[in-house]
Design a protein around this motif. Structure first.
Motif, mmCIF file in Angstrom:
data_model
loop_
_atom_site.group_PDB
_atom_site.id
_atom_site.type_symbol
_atom_site.label_atom_id
_atom_site.label_comp_id
_atom_site.label_asym_id
_atom_site.label_seq_id
_atom_site.Cartn_x
_atom_site.Cartn_y
_atom_site.Cartn_z
ATOM 1 N N LYS A 180 0.762 -1.682 -0.068
ATOM 2 C CA LYS A 180 0.176 0.022 -0.058
ATOM 3 C C LYS A 180 1.078 1.126 0.121
ATOM 4 O O LYS A 180 0.268 2.081 0.274
ATOM 5 N N GLU A 181 2.171 1.120 -0.084
ATOM 6 C CA GLU A 181 3.284 2.182 -0.297
ATOM 7 C C GLU A 181 2.904 3.312 -1.051
ATOM 8 O O GLU A 181 2.414 4.700 -1.078
ATOM 9 N N SER A 182 2.269 3.374 -2.981
ATOM 10 C CA SER A 182 1.835 4.152 -3.535
ATOM 11 C C SER A 182 0.382 4.306 -3.643
ATOM 12 O O SER A 182 0.293 5.351 -3.636
ATOM 13 N N PHE A 183 0.204 3.291 -2.737
ATOM 14 C CA PHE A 183 -1.688 4.360 -2.045
ATOM 15 C C PHE A 183 -1.364 5.454 -1.544
ATOM 16 O O PHE A 183 -2.069 6.201 -2.138
ATOM 17 N N SER A 184 -0.996 5.417 0.043
ATOM 18 C CA SER A 184 -0.767 5.880 0.902
ATOM 19 C C SER A 184 -0.056 7.498 -0.227
ATOM 20 O O SER A 184 -0.075 8.266 0.257
ATOM 21 N N LYS A 185 1.217 7.409 -0.836
ATOM 22 C CA LYS A 185 1.530 7.996 -1.336
ATOM 23 C C LYS A 185 0.453 9.194 -2.511
ATOM 24 O O LYS A 185 0.425 9.720 -2.518
ATOM 25 N N GLY A 186 -0.397 8.403 -3.490
ATOM 26 C CA GLY A 186 -1.197 8.946 -4.248
ATOM 27 C C GLY A 186 -1.810 9.693 -3.420
ATOM 28 O O GLY A 186 -2.787 10.822 -3.849
ATOM 29 N N LEU A 187 -3.129 8.804 -2.332
ATOM 30 C CA LEU A 187 -3.395 9.673 -1.332
ATOM 31 C C LEU A 187 -3.217 11.190 -0.679
ATOM 32 O O LEU A 187 -3.583 11.789 -1.076
ATOM 33 N N LYS A 188 -1.899 11.416 -0.805
ATOM 34 C CA LYS A 188 -1.120 12.447 0.138
ATOM 35 C C LYS A 188 -1.051 13.617 -1.509
ATOM 36 O O LYS A 188 -1.835 14.470 -1.400
ATOM 37 N N THR A 189 -0.502 13.149 -2.504
ATOM 38 C CA THR A 189 -0.442 13.463 -3.245
ATOM 39 C C THR A 189 -2.042 13.839 -4.429
ATOM 40 O O THR A 189 -2.306 15.106 -4.525
ATOM 41 N N MET A 190 -2.798 13.388 -4.290
ATOM 42 C CA MET A 190 -4.448 14.058 -4.431
ATOM 43 C C MET A 190 -4.314 15.171 -3.397
ATOM 44 O O MET A 190 -5.404 16.224 -4.017
ATOM 45 N N ASP A 191 -4.808 14.990 -2.062
ATOM 46 C CA ASP A 191 -5.419 15.500 -0.786
ATOM 47 C C ASP A 191 -4.307 16.960 -1.281
ATOM 48 O O ASP A 191 -5.226 18.086 -0.826
ATOM 49 N N SER A 192 -2.854 16.860 -0.855
ATOM 50 C CA SER A 192 -2.431 18.153 -1.353
ATOM 51 C C SER A 192 -2.878 18.809 -2.514
ATOM 52 O O SER A 192 -2.460 20.350 -2.224
ATOM 53 N N PHE A 193 -2.973 18.468 -3.881
ATOM 54 C CA PHE A 193 -3.819 19.120 -5.326
ATOM 55 C C PHE A 193 -4.844 19.968 -4.916
ATOM 56 O O PHE A 193 -5.097 21.194 -5.077
ATOM 57 N N ILE A 194 -5.490 18.918 -3.698
ATOM 58 C CA ILE A 194 -7.438 19.908 -3.916
ATOM 59 C C ILE A 194 -7.493 20.260 -2.377
ATOM 60 O O ILE A 194 -8.354 21.438 -3.094
ATOM 61 N N GLU A 195 -6.550 20.531 -1.576
ATOM 62 C CA GLU A 195 -6.714 21.092 0.190
ATOM 63 C C GLU A 195 -6.609 22.944 -0.700
ATOM 64 O O GLU A 195 -6.715 23.307 -0.365
ATOM 65 N N PRO A 196 -5.561 23.403 -1.475
ATOM 66 C CA PRO A 196 -5.636 24.625 -1.626
ATOM 67 C C PRO A 196 -6.523 25.106 -2.147
ATOM 68 O O PRO A 196 -7.216 26.160 -2.523
ATOM 69 N N PHE A 197 -7.370 24.259 -3.037
ATOM 70 C CA PHE A 197 -8.571 24.953 -3.783
ATOM 71 C C PHE A 197 -9.325 24.713 -2.603
ATOM 72 O O PHE A 197 -10.593 25.908 -2.881
ATOM 73 N N ILE A 198 -9.886 24.140 -2.234
ATOM 74 C CA ILE A 198 -10.580 23.970 -1.571
ATOM 75 C C ILE A 198 -10.708 25.553 0.065
ATOM 76 O O ILE A 198 -11.424 26.125 0.364
ATOM 77 N N GLN A 199 -8.736 25.473 0.302
ATOM 78 C CA GLN A 199 -8.995 26.416 1.388
ATOM 79 C C GLN A 199 -9.050 28.588 0.739
ATOM 80 O O GLN A 199 -10.005 28.860 1.320
ATOM 81 N N ASP A 200 -8.888 28.348 -0.471
ATOM 82 C CA ASP A 200 -9.553 29.810 -1.454
ATOM 83 C C ASP A 200 -10.964 29.571 -1.446
ATOM 84 O O ASP A 200 -10.720 30.621 -0.829
ATOM 85 N N THR A 201 -11.229 28.546 -1.343
ATOM 86 C CA THR A 201 -12.780 29.192 -1.840
ATOM 87 C C THR A 201 -13.274 29.282 -0.658
ATOM 88 O O THR A 201 -14.426 29.809 -0.418
#
Length: 334
Positions: A180-201
């Motif tokens: 699950k190493e790439s699974f956890s890494k992928g989730l972090k990449t996804m969330d780090s991309f989405i979070e700034p949009f949520i924060q800005d909104t």
């Protein structure tokens, strides 16, 4: 009674069971679990409509998918599901989805990559990149650019998470064996991309979001969602759920559509004739243009009939209940 996702050993049984749509088949894969495969229209109607509240995904499904989809509309049952549906439904009103400028932009990029006559292209790969770009643009206000950028980390992360999530579910009780190493890494990449949009909104007030004064004429799905809730987790989970649904179903349908058109030049010619007649060779189509193109609608419907976006579905009974077909000597009783 439980309708469960089959174990790997049962997958072949599932295909055999559904090969004859006139039958409902029962198969006990484990001593303490009763699994029912059905393709009977009356049973499908009961599960998805008339007895809808008797069935759901169940806690096990939620637990299997929570790291990826969280508490989104696709992992919930009962009141939680109704709340999510009530939250999302207004966001798909015609007034919000009838503007096709976003899709036209990415369609032109896709056309530029398809190539000329005789050139081989991986249309499935392009379709998935196209739908991811269009979906992120529609949801967040900015595309991940997987069609145009060689380094598309979000697209790769999303693919990795989906792939490993599928393996985890199929492995069932042996999911702990899946790396699950790439699974956890992928989730972090996804969330780090989405979070700034949520924060800005979330910097904007509900009034600003409701009145669309943030970016006049450019209200995104995220802006609309934030006008209903300020809960970061709710917003993140619903975004990922809608992104998953909007990407895969459309990409799969596009891929099969191109496959069939390439094998049926007469249908392709008739479809092109309608588009040239109703829309023209250079004009971008409007929502009404697409809606009123009858042959185009028929071609899409036939593609979905031959290659359903959701060929199988999974439900558990949430209470003691029945199915209308499958019982009795003739299999036509409840």
């Amino acid at each position: 009674m439980e309708i469960l996702f089959p174990s790997k050993d049962c997958f072949a049984v599932l295909l055999i069971a559904l090969s004859d749509a006139s039958e409902t088949m029962r198969q006990a894969c484990f001593a303490n679990q009763r699994v029912i495969f059905t393709a009977d229209p009356e049973n499908i109607k009961a599960i998805t409509s008339t007895q809808f509240h008797h069935y759901g995904k169940g806690q096990a499904f939620h637990d299997d998918w929570k790291d990826f989809l969280g508490d989104g509309v696709f992992t919930q049952d009962g009141r939680a599901w109704r709340n999510s549906r009530s939250l999302l439904r207004p966001l798909f009103a015609k007034t919000r989805i009838s503007g096709l400028d976003i899709f036209e932009e990415h369609t032109q990029q896709l056309i530029g990559l398809i190539g000329g006559e005789g050139q081989e292209v991986n249309i499935s790969d392009l379709s998935y990149k196209f739908t991811l770009d269009a979906a992120t643009h529609f949801l967040l206000g900015r595309s991940v650019g997987s069609l145009t950028h060689a380094d598309a980390s979000f697209a790769q992360a999303f693919d990795d998470v989906q792939r490993i999530q599928t393996l985890k579910v199929r492995a069932g009780p042996f999911s702990w064996l899946i790396p699950k190493e790439s699974f956890s890494k992928g989730l972090k990449t996804m969330d780090s991309f989405i979070e700034p949009f949520i924060q800005d909104t979330l910097r904007f007030s509900t009034r600003q979001l409701e009145e669309n004064t943030v970016k006049p004429g450019q209200l995104t799905f995220l802006h609309a969602l934030a006008s209903f809730t300020k809960d970061r987790k709710v917003i993140r989970d619903q975004l990922v759920n809608v992104l998953l649904a909007g990407r895969d179903t459309t990409a799969g349908t596009l891929s099969f559509l191109f496959k069939e058109l390439s094998a049926n030049p007469d249908i392709y010619a008739k479809l092109r004739q309608e588009i040239l007649l109703k829309i023209g060779p250079h004009e971008a189509p409007t929502y009404d243009d697409i809606k009123n193109s009858r042959y185009l609608q028929n071609v899409i419907s036939e593609t979905l009939r031959l290659y359903p976006s959701l060929p199988t579905n999974i439900r558990r009974s949430l209470t003691d209940t029945t199915l209308p077909r499958g019982g009795g000597e003739d299999g036509l009783s409840a």
